[in-house]
Motif scaffolding. Structure first.
Motif, short mmCIF file in Angstrom:
data_model
loop_
_atom_site.label_atom_id
_atom_site.label_comp_id
_atom_site.label_asym_id
_atom_site.label_seq_id
_atom_site.Cartn_x
_atom_site.Cartn_y
_atom_site.Cartn_z
N THR A 163 -3.59 38.99 -10.29
CA THR A 163 -3.08 37.93 -9.42
C THR A 163 -1.64 38.17 -8.97
N ARG A 196 -1.19 37.15 -5.35
CA ARG A 196 -1.33 35.71 -5.15
C ARG A 196 -0.08 34.95 -5.58
N ASN A 245 -9.77 52.66 -3.20
CA ASN A 245 -10.26 51.58 -2.34
C ASN A 245 -10.68 50.36 -3.14
N ARG A 246 -11.36 50.57 -4.24
CA ARG A 246 -11.80 49.42 -5.05
C ARG A 246 -10.59 48.73 -5.69
N GLU A 276 -8.92 46.52 -3.17
CA GLU A 276 -9.64 45.26 -2.98
C GLU A 276 -9.36 44.29 -4.12
N SER A 329 -6.79 44.15 -6.16
CA SER A 329 -5.40 43.70 -6.24
C SER A 329 -4.96 42.90 -5.01
N LEU A 330 -5.39 43.30 -3.83
CA LEU A 330 -4.93 42.61 -2.63
C LEU A 330 -5.65 41.29 -2.38
N THR A 331 -6.88 41.17 -2.87
CA THR A 331 -7.60 39.91 -2.71
C THR A 331 -7.45 38.99 -3.92
N ALA A 332 -6.98 39.55 -5.04
CA ALA A 332 -6.86 38.81 -6.30
C ALA A 332 -8.22 38.27 -6.76
N THR A 333 -9.28 39.00 -6.44
CA THR A 333 -10.60 38.63 -6.94
C THR A 333 -10.85 39.34 -8.27
N HIS A 334 -11.80 38.81 -9.01
CA HIS A 334 -11.98 39.33 -10.37
C HIS A 334 -13.09 40.39 -10.44
#
Length: 264
Positions: free
Chosen positions: A134, A137, A157-158, A161, A163-168
């Motif tokens: 996060t 974020r 690339n993964r 994704e 780190s920049l989207t802060a998805t888990h």
């Protein structure tokens, strides 16, 4: 067991087999990190690395989380505090640790907690656990290695994704990507971690330490330089072996061969 801190922030238990269990103990805040917690965790790893009775270290969190990151109520104290000192840097002390470190992850391993997980050599995670970055974020610049280690493990690339989207990442996804070694039931995380520790302990201890070091040192280099480093250390290792050590090696190999033949 080590004498706990006044607030019991970090618990350290040693067993007679040479395994130390380090527990981040702030379950009420999902084991978020204050400055005191970070300093005590760094010092715990430094002490355990020097303790000759300890051979493998397991790190876990108490309660429902591994570590949910920095306690944001103390963010300024943490980020602007005097944590430039290597002696107080948790990840630096983990990276310097010569002994195998197993991360036993349950629940959240978020941001700084994710970075602690990345500093482990082997990861065991409970089903349903999640890894989350996060930094973007919250407006926190990474300083414990997440931006450099994660792309090297799961691919650029993964990692971008994540780190920049802060998805888990779920534990199951992390296993498929090579980040997590084993995904087990919630109640089996420490059991599996101890099984791995015991398997390590059955091997030649001197070579376990040297093997961890050559992998960790070599991965920082290009392949050709890494291969040269391995050759150099191998020559030093064999030059240092005595005739008695070579005799024991031959006896061990001969005994292993007999066992294999009996199974055929």
């Amino acid at each position: 067991m080590d004498r706990p801190s006044p607030e019991n922030l970090i618990l350290v238990n040693r067993d007679q087999n040479g395994v130390a269990l380090v527990t981040i103990n702030r379950p009420g805040s999902l084991n978020s990190l204050t400055r005191s917690t970070m300093v005590e965790l760094a010092q715990a790893f430094k002490r355990l690395d020097r303790d000759e009775s300890v051979r493998v270290i397991i790190i876990a969190g108490s309660g429902r989380a591994f570590c949910s990151g920095v306690d944001l109520t103390a963010a300024e104290e943490v980020f602007k505090g005097d944590l430039k000192d290597p002696e107080s840097d948790t990840i630096l002390q983990m990276d310097r640790c010569s002994k195998p470190i197993i991360g036993a992850v349950k629940g959240f391993a978020a941001t700084a907690g994710f970075e602690i997980a990345l500093a482990c050599d082997i990861l065991v995670a409970a089903k349903g656990s999640v890894f989350m970055d996060t930094h973007a974020r919250l407006g926190i610049f990474p300083s414990w290695g997440l931006s450099q280690k994660l792309p090297r493990i799961i691919g650029v690339n993964r990692a971008l994704e994540v780190s920049l989207t802060a998805t888990h990442l779920t534990a199951e996804e992390a296993e498929l990507l090579g980040l997590v070694n084993h995904v087990v039931e919630d109640g089996d995380v420490l059991k599996k971690s101890r099984e791995i520790a015991e398997a390590i302990l059955r091997n030649n201890w001197d070579l376990v330490l040297k093997y961890k070091a050559i992998i960790k040192d070599g991965i920082k280099l290009d392949l050709a330089t890494g291969l040269s480093l391995e050759k150099e250390r191998a020559i030093d290792y064999y030059d240092g072996m005595t005739k008695e050590q070579f005799r024991k090696m031959r006896e061990f190999i001969a005994g292993r061969g007999s066992k294999i033949q009996s199974k055929l």
